[in-house]
Design an enzyme around this catalytic site. Structure first.
Site, PDB file in Angstrom:
ATOM      1  CE  LYS A 158      46.414  96.914  76.184  1.00 15.29           C
ATOM      2  NZ  LYS A 158      47.693  96.308  75.753  1.00 15.29           N
ATOM      3  NE  ARG A 210      50.099  91.752  69.030  1.00 13.17           N
ATOM      4  CZ  ARG A 210      50.012  90.681  69.824  1.00 13.17           C
ATOM      5  NH1 ARG A 210      50.483  89.518  69.420  1.00 13.17           N
ATOM      6  NH2 ARG A 210      49.458  90.792  71.013  1.00 13.17           N
TER       7      ARG A 210
HETATM    8  P1  ADP Z   1      47.351  93.466  72.253  1.00 11.62           P
HETATM    9  O1  ADP Z   1      47.225  94.555  73.256  1.00 11.62           O
HETATM   10  O2  ADP Z   1      47.812  92.166  72.828  1.00 11.62           O
HETATM   11  O3  ADP Z   1      48.157  93.831  71.046  1.00 11.62           O
HETATM   12  P2  ADP Z   1      44.553  93.799  71.379  1.00 11.62           P
HETATM   13  O4  ADP Z   1      43.548  92.743  71.612  1.00 11.62           O
HETATM   14  O5  ADP Z   1      44.407  95.077  72.106  1.00 11.62           O
HETATM   15  O6  ADP Z   1      45.935  93.080  71.664  1.00 11.62           O
HETATM   16  O7  ADP Z   1      44.604  94.146  69.807  1.00 11.62           O
HETATM   17  C1  ADP Z   1      44.779  93.158  68.831  1.00 11.62           C
HETATM   18  C2  ADP Z   1      44.829  93.774  67.445  1.00 11.62           C
HETATM   19  O8  ADP Z   1      43.590  94.423  67.152  1.00 11.62           O
HETATM   20  C3  ADP Z   1      45.889  94.857  67.223  1.00 11.62           C
HETATM   21  O9  ADP Z   1      47.150  94.327  66.898  1.00 11.62           O
HETATM   22  C4  ADP Z   1      45.264  95.643  66.065  1.00 11.62           C
HETATM   23  O10 ADP Z   1      45.444  94.984  64.839  1.00 11.62           O
HETATM   24  C5  ADP Z   1      43.784  95.603  66.386  1.00 11.62           C
HETATM   25  N1  ADP Z   1      43.354  96.767  67.207  1.00 11.62           N
HETATM   26  C6  ADP Z   1      42.827  96.716  68.461  1.00 11.62           C
HETATM   27  N2  ADP Z   1      42.545  97.940  68.923  1.00 11.62           N
HETATM   28  C7  ADP Z   1      42.906  98.807  67.935  1.00 11.62           C
HETATM   29  C8  ADP Z   1      42.877 100.217  67.807  1.00 11.62           C
HETATM   30  N3  ADP Z   1      42.427 101.009  68.801  1.00 11.62           N
HETATM   31  N4  ADP Z   1      43.344 100.769  66.653  1.00 11.62           N
HETATM   32  C9  ADP Z   1      43.790  99.993  65.651  1.00 11.62           C
HETATM   33  N5  ADP Z   1      43.864  98.666  65.705  1.00 11.62           N
HETATM   34  C10 ADP Z   1      43.408  98.057  66.832  1.00 11.62           C
END
Ligand code: ADP
Length: 184
Positions: A13, A142
């Site tokens: 993404k 995750r």
């Molecule tokens: P990935 O898609 O690789 O898991 P992200 O960078 O999107 O990584 O997210 C990393 C972490 O940030 C998630 O595991 C969560 O802890 C937190 N996070 C990100 N976006 C959200 C969201 N919309 N709601 C809750 N937690 C979030």
């Protein structure tokens, strides 16, 4: 143009969102990037969410929703945005719908990148970004959180007939072409 780029961890993404940002001149908003920057800078938000990110769990909905609403209200997003990592629960999706309604705005596309689970694990473990949540154990957490909490977001948008599924296997440019075609 307002776009949600959706998919499991490791689907690509962030990579594709950056390419969309350059191509369409709309801003990439990654909630994960915001949290990681906050943690690095030891801001109050960072202190609050650090252990949650380290564990691979989700930040509470209200925290994320307030953050995104605040951010998207800035003028720089007036021409549109690409959301990456949000909405991640149905509660967040409902709150985002309300935000759009309140601002007389709408969602133009929901692009979902699909990638088989084993490939996701391989990608994350080999990307070497040094993220504290990129260990095998945290990746499993995750992915489980994704299945339980985040996948239902897709059903939510399916009901609005918004979902476009894109094959997330291939070269970065191939996948980008598929996304562009879907947006046309
Ligand atoms: P990935 O898609 O690789 O898991 P992200 O960078 O999107 O990584 O997210 C990393 C972490 O940030 C998630 O595991 C969560 O802890 C937190 N996070 C990100 N976006 C959200 C969201 N919309 N709601 C809750 N937690 C979030």
């Amino acid at each position: 143009m307002n776009i949600i780029l959706f998919g499991p961890p490791g689907a690509g993404k962030g990579t594709q969102a950056k390419k969309l940002q350059d191509e369409f001149n709309i801003l990439h908003l990654s909630t994960g990037d915001i949290f990681r920057a906050a943690i690095k800078n030891e801001t109050p938000l960072g202190v609050k969410v650090k252990s949650i990110l380290d564990a691979g769990e989700l930040v509470p909905d209200q925290t994320v929703v307030d953050l995104v609403a605040d951010e998207l209200s800035k003028e720089k997003y007036n021409d549109g945005y690409i959301l990456d990592g949000f909405p991640r629960t149905v509660v967040q999706a409902e709150a985002f719908d309300k935000f759009l309604r309140d601002n007389d705005d709408e969602l133009d596309a929901f692009i979902s990148l699909s990638v088989p689970e084993q490939e996701l694990i391989n990608r994350i473990l080999s990307r070497g970004e040094g993220r504290s949540d990129d260990t095998e154990e945290k990746v499993k957490t995750r992915l489980e959180v994704y299945r339980k909490e985040t996948k239902p977001v897709m059903d939510y948008y399916q009901k609005q007939d918004k979902v476009q599924e894109i094959n997330g296997l291939g070269s970065i440019d191939e996948i980008f072409e598929r996304i562009k075609n879907a947006l046309d």
